[in-house]
Design an enzyme around this catalytic site. Structure first.
Site, PDB file in Angstrom:
ATOM      1  CG  HIS A 181      -2.342   0.513   0.795  1.00  0.00           C
ATOM      2  ND1 HIS A 181      -3.496   0.219   1.480  1.00  0.00           N
ATOM      3  CD2 HIS A 181      -2.730   1.348  -0.213  1.00  0.00           C
ATOM      4  CE1 HIS A 181      -4.521   0.833   0.909  1.00  0.00           C
ATOM      5  NE2 HIS A 181      -4.086   1.533  -0.114  1.00  0.00           N
ATOM      6  CG  ASP A 235      -5.971  -5.336   4.738  1.00  0.00           C
ATOM      7  OD1 ASP A 235      -6.789  -4.454   4.444  1.00  0.00           O
ATOM      8  OD2 ASP A 235      -4.839  -5.088   5.213  1.00  0.00           O
ATOM      9  CG  HIS A 249       2.213  -1.342   4.530  1.00  0.00           C
ATOM     10  ND1 HIS A 249       1.669  -2.593   4.335  1.00  0.00           N
ATOM     11  CD2 HIS A 249       2.480  -1.244   5.857  1.00  0.00           C
ATOM     12  CE1 HIS A 249       1.600  -3.227   5.496  1.00  0.00           C
ATOM     13  NE2 HIS A 249       2.086  -2.440   6.431  1.00  0.00           N
ATOM     14  CG  ASP A 285      -6.593  -0.685   4.111  1.00  0.00           C
ATOM     15  OD1 ASP A 285      -6.412  -1.666   4.839  1.00  0.00           O
ATOM     16  OD2 ASP A 285      -5.663  -0.017   3.629  1.00  0.00           O
ATOM     17  CD  GLU A 339      -0.289  -4.121   1.814  1.00  0.00           C
ATOM     18  OE1 GLU A 339       0.180  -5.211   2.152  1.00  0.00           O
ATOM     19  OE2 GLU A 339       0.297  -3.028   2.013  1.00  0.00           O
ATOM     20  CG  ASP A 357      -5.081  -3.327   1.899  1.00  0.00           C
ATOM     21  OD1 ASP A 357      -4.995  -4.564   1.916  1.00  0.00           O
ATOM     22  OD2 ASP A 357      -4.295  -2.571   2.486  1.00  0.00           O
ATOM     23  CG  ASP A 394      -3.067   1.984   5.411  1.00  0.00           C
ATOM     24  OD1 ASP A 394      -2.736   1.218   6.347  1.00  0.00           O
ATOM     25  OD2 ASP A 394      -3.399   1.561   4.295  1.00  0.00           O
ATOM     26  CG  HIS A 439      -4.635  -2.179   8.416  1.00  0.00           C
ATOM     27  ND1 HIS A 439      -4.631  -3.155   7.446  1.00  0.00           N
ATOM     28  CD2 HIS A 439      -4.331  -2.805   9.579  1.00  0.00           C
ATOM     29  CE1 HIS A 439      -4.332  -4.317   7.996  1.00  0.00           C
ATOM     30  NE2 HIS A 439      -4.145  -4.144   9.295  1.00  0.00           N
TER      31      HIS A 439
HETATM   32 MN   LIG Z   1      -3.757  -0.618   3.473  1.00  0.00          MN
END
Ligand SMILES: [Mn+2]
Length: 306
Positions: A97, A228, A141, A124, A271, A226, A128, A126
């Site tokens: 990322h 995830d 990332h 995502d 990712e 992403d 970030d 997260h």
């Molecule tokens: Mn990310």
């Protein structure tokens, strides 16, 4: 019909689990170009970027690793993203990322030149939202949204070309935010649709609210997907699995709504770590999601007879 410009960005230095550098190849093998062509789009594959060698920059935070390499990626992606925006819709094939440090800089620079506001949808697990100064993992990332929103603490990165106002950034599917990020996010107007919000309200209403604003303000919309964002049970090929991600149906619904809005102007796919995949299933799912983003109706196919 959209002119899709594929930009391979095999960034692997933004985290510590090698493999994301194989992402662009996996998307190509999984049929990304033919999926887009079958939907009536044109595709121009510009191959993989290779950034200039790192120039040895350093920062005060000893945890940070691969800083010069990530700065070089950021510069290369900013330049190629900004110029691709003149000609079509860039699709950045990651890579981890950290590539979004550069893709966001490129599209935001273009939006400023075009006199239009830039919006970001961040799909995502997260947020970030760390900076070079605050990251404790040292993994860059985890920083692109903080960079794009103009947060301080990015020395010696080049200044972000046109910082994106928090209210133009929508996080979606978030379920892993550390306390420093959470405190910093509370000082912003960033829209945080974490999993709790999506469980309570569903996917559709929060997404439509954001897309309505993009439309009303004639915005450009960058979507950063992403792996995830998806539940690890359907998308295992990622180094940062977090349980409780979006389901197959939710993810396709998000993509179909985005397509119907006609608002997306650029896209990151990030990712994917093909080394962790199971017979290419995550790469194929990501390509299928791009299909939905670009006009395919997954649940609108003729039923086969048994
Ligand atoms: Mn990310």
């Amino acid at each position: 019909m959209t002119h899709c410009i594929l930009i391979g960005a095999p960034v692997d230095e933004g985290q510590r689990r090698p493999g994301c550098l194989m992402g662009p190849a996996a998307y190509r093998v999984a049929g990304l170009a033919s999926t887009l062509i079958d939907l009536g789009h044109t595709v121009e594959d510009r191959g993989d970027l290779s950034p200039a060698p790192g120039r040895g920059q350093a920062c005060a935070n000893p945890a940070v690793h691969h800083l010069p390499e990530i700065i070089a990626w950021t510069e290369a992606l900013r330049a190629s993203g900004c110029s691709a925006m003149e000609e079509g819709m860039p699709i950045f094939l990651g890579g981890d990322h950290a590539l979004a440090l550069g893709s966001l800089a490129g599209v935001a620079a273009h939006a400023r030149a075009a006199g239009r506001p830039q919006f970001v949808l961040w799909l995502d697990a997260h947020s970030d939202f760390h900076t070079v100064e605050t990251t404790t993992s040292g993994n860059l990332h985890g920083t692109p949204l903080a960079y794009a929103s103009g947060r301080a603490g990015f020395d010696p990165f080049p200044a972000f070309p046109a910082p994106i106002p928090g209210r133009n950034i929508c996080m979606f599917g978030i379920r892993s935010v550390d306390s420093a990020e959470s405190a910093a996010l509370r000082e912003t107007e960033i829209i945080v649709n974490d999993m709790r919000v999506l469980d309570e309200r569903g996917i559709v209403a929060p997404l439509r609210e954001f897309l309505d604003r993009v439309q009303a303000e004639n915005g450009m919309l960058h979507v950063s997907l992403d792996v995830d964002f998806l539940d690890p049970s359907i998308a295992p090929a990622v180094g940062t699995t977090v349980p409780g991600g979006t389901t197959f149906r939710e993810a396709h619904l998000v993509c179909e709504l985005l397509h119907e809005s006609g608002l997306m102007t650029s896209l990151d796919l990030v990712e994917l770590n093909p080394f962790l995949d199971e017979r290419g299933r995550t790469a194929k799912l990501m390509v299928d999601l791009v299909g939905s983003l670009m006009g395919r109706k997954v649940f609108d196919r003729p039923t086969h007879s048994y």
